[in-house]
Design a protein around this motif. Structure first.
Motif, short mmCIF file in Angstrom:
data_model
loop_
_atom_site.label_atom_id
_atom_site.label_comp_id
_atom_site.label_asym_id
_atom_site.label_seq_id
_atom_site.Cartn_x
_atom_site.Cartn_y
_atom_site.Cartn_z
N MET A 1 9.20 14.42 5.56
CA MET A 1 10.14 14.29 4.44
C MET A 1 9.43 13.59 3.27
SD MET A 1 12.97 15.57 5.69
CE MET A 1 14.32 14.96 4.66
N SER A 2 9.83 13.94 2.06
CA SER A 2 9.31 13.25 0.87
C SER A 2 10.28 12.17 0.41
CB SER A 2 9.06 14.25 -0.26
OG SER A 2 10.25 14.92 -0.59
N VAL A 3 11.58 12.32 0.75
CA VAL A 3 12.61 11.34 0.34
C VAL A 3 13.55 11.11 1.52
CG1 VAL A 3 14.51 10.84 -1.22
CG2 VAL A 3 12.50 12.06 -2.06
N GLY B 1 0.81 -1.20 0.00
CA GLY B 1 0.00 0.00 0.00
C GLY B 1 0.85 1.26 0.00
N SER B 2 0.32 2.33 0.66
CA SER B 2 1.00 3.63 0.68
C SER B 2 1.28 4.05 2.12
CB SER B 2 0.14 4.69 -0.01
OG SER B 2 -0.18 4.29 -1.32
N LEU B 3 2.13 5.06 2.29
CA LEU B 3 2.46 5.61 3.60
C LEU B 3 1.56 6.80 3.89
CD1 LEU B 3 6.38 5.62 3.54
CD2 LEU B 3 4.85 3.80 4.31
N THR B 4 1.18 6.94 5.18
CA THR B 4 0.43 8.13 5.59
C THR B 4 1.38 9.22 6.09
OG1 THR B 4 0.12 7.12 7.76
CG2 THR B 4 -1.66 6.84 6.15
N SER B 5 2.55 8.80 6.58
CA SER B 5 3.54 9.79 7.01
C SER B 5 4.95 9.21 6.89
CB SER B 5 3.28 10.22 8.46
OG SER B 5 3.53 9.15 9.36
N LEU B 6 5.91 10.10 6.63
CA LEU B 6 7.33 9.74 6.55
C LEU B 6 8.12 10.91 7.15
CD1 LEU B 6 9.53 7.79 5.48
CD2 LEU B 6 9.50 9.09 3.34
N LYS B 7 8.76 10.65 8.31
CA LYS B 7 9.43 11.73 9.03
C LYS B 7 10.88 11.39 9.34
CE LYS B 7 5.29 13.66 11.21
NZ LYS B 7 4.70 14.18 12.46
N HIS B 8 11.70 12.44 9.34
CA HIS B 8 13.08 12.34 9.83
C HIS B 8 13.15 13.26 11.04
CE1 HIS B 8 17.37 11.91 9.90
NE2 HIS B 8 17.56 13.25 9.74
N HIS B 9 13.34 12.62 12.25
CA HIS B 9 13.16 13.33 13.52
C HIS B 9 11.72 13.85 13.57
CE1 HIS B 9 17.31 12.67 14.35
NE2 HIS B 9 17.72 13.40 13.31
#
Length: 727
Positions: free
Chosen positions: A683-685, A671-679
């Motif tokens: 972030m998108s990448v 599936g897909s991600l609902t959130s992606l974070k660095h600290h």
């Protein structure tokens, strides 16, 4: 009968009494006014006691006539059961007859059949004049119309007398004369068969062959320096031409098996050996390309031992000659070995009487019409002879040799081109001479009749199978609906018909998109036969159905284009042409015409066309991989959302792409991600070596330390057909 008479008498008596009572009332009224009529009462009383038919002559006559009539009717009624049983009409019926045929057999109108089938389980609305009836309904119709049933297995015509032409008995050995041998050159593709014949004939056939491979049977008469003549048949070595090699082996006396010294025994080499053994024809081994440095003739001889071809060097009876067709080395030794074997066989034939032969190849020439290449096996063929081959006949108008030079007669073992055929016979057909044109037509008509009878038998078997299937389906339907109320039954049938209609529409759409109708046109009958045989090996109908609409010999015509337009098909031509007018017409109608000179190029093109009809395959290409190092949850409102703490091990994670979760080598989520974070930053990448936290679009999935997250993209790749024709 007596009861009827009594009833009539009572009615007449009652009517008379009423009339007399009426007249009595009138007389009483008159008596009051005139005493003269006082004496009438006794008279009336006397008349009342008299029988009515005694006083009324008309009534008596009527009663006597009625008695006579009733008596006759009674006698007829007693005789009617006997007479009706005798006068029942007998109707001859057979299994699988149609509504129209049943009506014709009964000498009734079709409506009579429909009326007899009313109020039965059969759906009358779906019945047409050409609809086939089960034996149950045939019996029902005959019974309701009051006729007698007589079963016939099949409606058969009168047995026709066999009018076929056959070979004549063997001639007296004393009348036979020596003939030249017919030698077939066989072997694997590109092992040098045609180059060998070029050297023997001093021609350049190989240079003219498309792709350097033979694609027809060539028949040549070669004169040796010693004066002997040998008829050579050059068969194709390509895998596609198995039927041609088999045909060449059947009409030959000797097989020259050509094997390349640098290549050894190959697939078509083994097949050629099998054809020669099946035809019980002796073999002469020609080990070609011995001039090459990598040549190993001994290896070839050892490999042939596995296929029961034992050379003289190893104690067998097969002559082996080392040659080089390119340079011409040792060709005379090969010719001498062939002639020596022919002398041992003592080949003889009868040059007199009706001609017998075999069609080697057939094609259509623009100026000459249908033309065949044939080898004469018995008799002498002359101009004007009447020939029959298969379901075609000819009056010989012209004969020519392999160089196109006209000849006046052809003796046994001679290859000859024949012009004058009414239709194009098939390669491999037996040629027989008959006495006249009417006799030739009679033979052809008989053979067509035989073919039609065979087809009728096959059709009857299919009809019988379909009838049994229909009966079984009807029985199951009756069991299914037997206990239901008629309203429930009607509603269920309506629902089923509605579903079937939707399914048929869907199936039709899928079928139209996954069907490739093709039309095959070839230069000669053998080439078309080879291509059609390749079509028979097609085994990928579950992917795309291959439908052979039409095949034939000759250039692409307007009829072919019209046929391709009707079926939305593709025209494949082998060694044929399509004129500019035809090309323009095809372009205007949106029809593809694909012309080829080499057979395997045609098959490759067909494979590509089949692949283009298949839906694209979706392939996954990984972009990045990350491993889960820790798991925790984040509260958003009243919900707890699981979050995975990851480190990117390879590539990069892109939030807009698709992801999958892998645990112990198994994919448990996509599936897909609902959130992606660095600290704390969105972030998108996330690149290699960076840590991140991510959550999925499905909250029920639980993370575990050690799971893998893979970021991937989907790409559509053209599918390829799984059909492998074998070369």
């Amino acid at each position: 009968m007596n009861q009827k008479i009594l009833k009539l008498e009572n009615l007449i008596r009652f009517h008379t009494v009423l009339r007399q009572l009426h007249s009595l009332g009138q007389r009483r009224m008159l008596a009051q006014w005139s005493p003269v009529f006082s004496s009438a009462y006794p008279v009336w009383t006397a008349q009342l006691c008299i029988r009515p038919w005694q006083t009324d002559p008309l009534v008596g006559v009527a009663l006597s006539q009625y008695r006579l009539l009733v008596t006759k009717k009674g006698e007829k009624a007693q005789r009617s059961p006997l007479s009706s049983s005798k006068s029942k009409k007998e109707v001859e019926v057979w299994i699988g007859m149609t509504v129209e045929e049943l009506a014709r057999a009964m000498e009734k109108d079709i409506d009579c059949v429909y009326e007899a089938l009313m109020n039965t389980a059969i759906d009358i609305d779906s019945l047409e004049a050409h609809s086939h009836l089960d034996d149950v309904w045939i019996k029902k119709v005959i019974k309701k119309t009051g006729m007698k049933l007589k079963w016939s297995q099949l409606k058969q015509d009168k047995v026709r007398e066999n009018k076929d032409a056959v070979r004549r008995p063997q001639a007296d050995p004393a009348l036979l004369t020596p003939r030249s041998p017919v030698v077939t050159v066989m072997g694997h593709v590109d092992h040098g068969k045609t180059t060998l014949l070029d050297k023997l004939r001093k021609t350049q056939v190989a240079a003219m062959e498309a792709g350097g491979i033979t694609q027809h049977i060539g028949a040549f008469l070669v004169s040796m320096p010693s004066g002997e003549k040998i008829t050579f048949l050059d068969t194709p070595g390509h895998a596609a031409f198995s039927a041609m090699r088999a045909r060449g082996a059947q009409v030959t006396d000797i097989v020259i098996l050509v094997v390349a010294a640098d290549d050894g025994v190959m697939k078509q080499t083994v097949e050629s050996i099998k054809h020669a053994k099946d035809a019980q024809v002796p073999i002469v081994l020609a080990i070609n390309k011995c001039d090459k440095t990598e040549a190993d003739p001994e290896k070839v001889k050892k490999e042939l031992l596995a296929h029961d071809v034992v050379c003289e060097d190893y104690g067998g009876d097969v002559q082996a000659v080392h040659i080089s067709a390119l340079t011409g080395d040792n060709l005379m030794a090969l010719a001498e070995a062939t002639i020596a074997l022919a002398e041992m066989l003592e080949l003889k034939a009868d040059p007199n009487g009706p001609v017998e032969g075999t069609v080697i190849e057939s094609f259509t020439d623009k100026g000459r019409g249908p033309v065949t290449t044939a080898v004469i096996q018995r008799g002498t063929l002359r101009k004007g002879s009447i020939l029959v081959a298969g379901k075609s006949w000819a009056k010989v108008r012209l004969m020519f040799d392999e160089n196109g030079k006209p000849i006046h007669e052809a003796c046994p073992s001679m290859p000859v081109g024949i012009v004058g055929w009414r239709d194009l016979p098939s390669a491999g057909d037996e040629i027989l001479e008959v006495e006249s044109e009417p006799r030739a037509r009679e033979v052809v008509d008989w053979r067509k009749y035989e073919q039609e009878q065979e087809k009728n038998k096959e059709d009857l078997k299919i009809i019988e199978e379909k009838r049994k299937e229909h009966q079984e389906a009807h029985r199951k339907a009756r069991e299914k609906y037997g206990t239901l109320h008629w309203k429930e039954r009607s509603f269920l049938k309506y629902q089923e018909k509605k579903e079937q209609k939707l399914l048929r529409t869907k199936e039709k759409e899928e079928r139209d998109s996954n069907v490739l109708p093709i039309i095959i046109k070839g230069d000669v009958d053998g080439s078309v036969e080879a291509i059609v045989n390749i079509m028979d090996t097609y085994d990928a109908s579950h992917e795309c159905e291959l439908e052979l609409v039409h095949f034939g010999v000759g250039d692409v015509s307007e009829n072919d284009v019209n046929l391709a337009e009707t079926f939305h098909g593709v025209i494949y031509g082998f060694n044929v042409n399509a004129g500019s007018v035809i090309q323009k017409s095809a372009t205007k109608k949106g029809v593809k015409i694909k012309l080829h000179k080499i057979i395997y190029r045609l098959i490759e093109d067909l494979q590509e066309e089949l692949s283009s009809r298949l839906p694209c395959i979706v392939e996954e290409h990984p972009i990045g991989e990350a491993s889960i190092l820790a798991t925790f949850s984040v509260t958003e409102g009243k919900k707890k959302i699981p979050v995975a703490g990851c480190r990117v091990q390879k590539g990069q994670l892109e939030k807009q792409r698709k992801f999958k979760l892998i645990r112990n080598g198994h994919v448990i989520w996509k599936g897909s991600l609902t959130s992606l974070k660095h600290h704390k930053d969105d972030m998108s990448v996330i690149k290699t070596g960076m840590d991140c936290g991510l959550s999925l679009d499905e909250e029920k999935i639980e993370f575990k330390v050690g799971d893998e997250i893979v970021c991937y993209e989907e790409k559509e790749v053209p599918a390829k057909t799984s059909w492998n024709p074998g070369f």
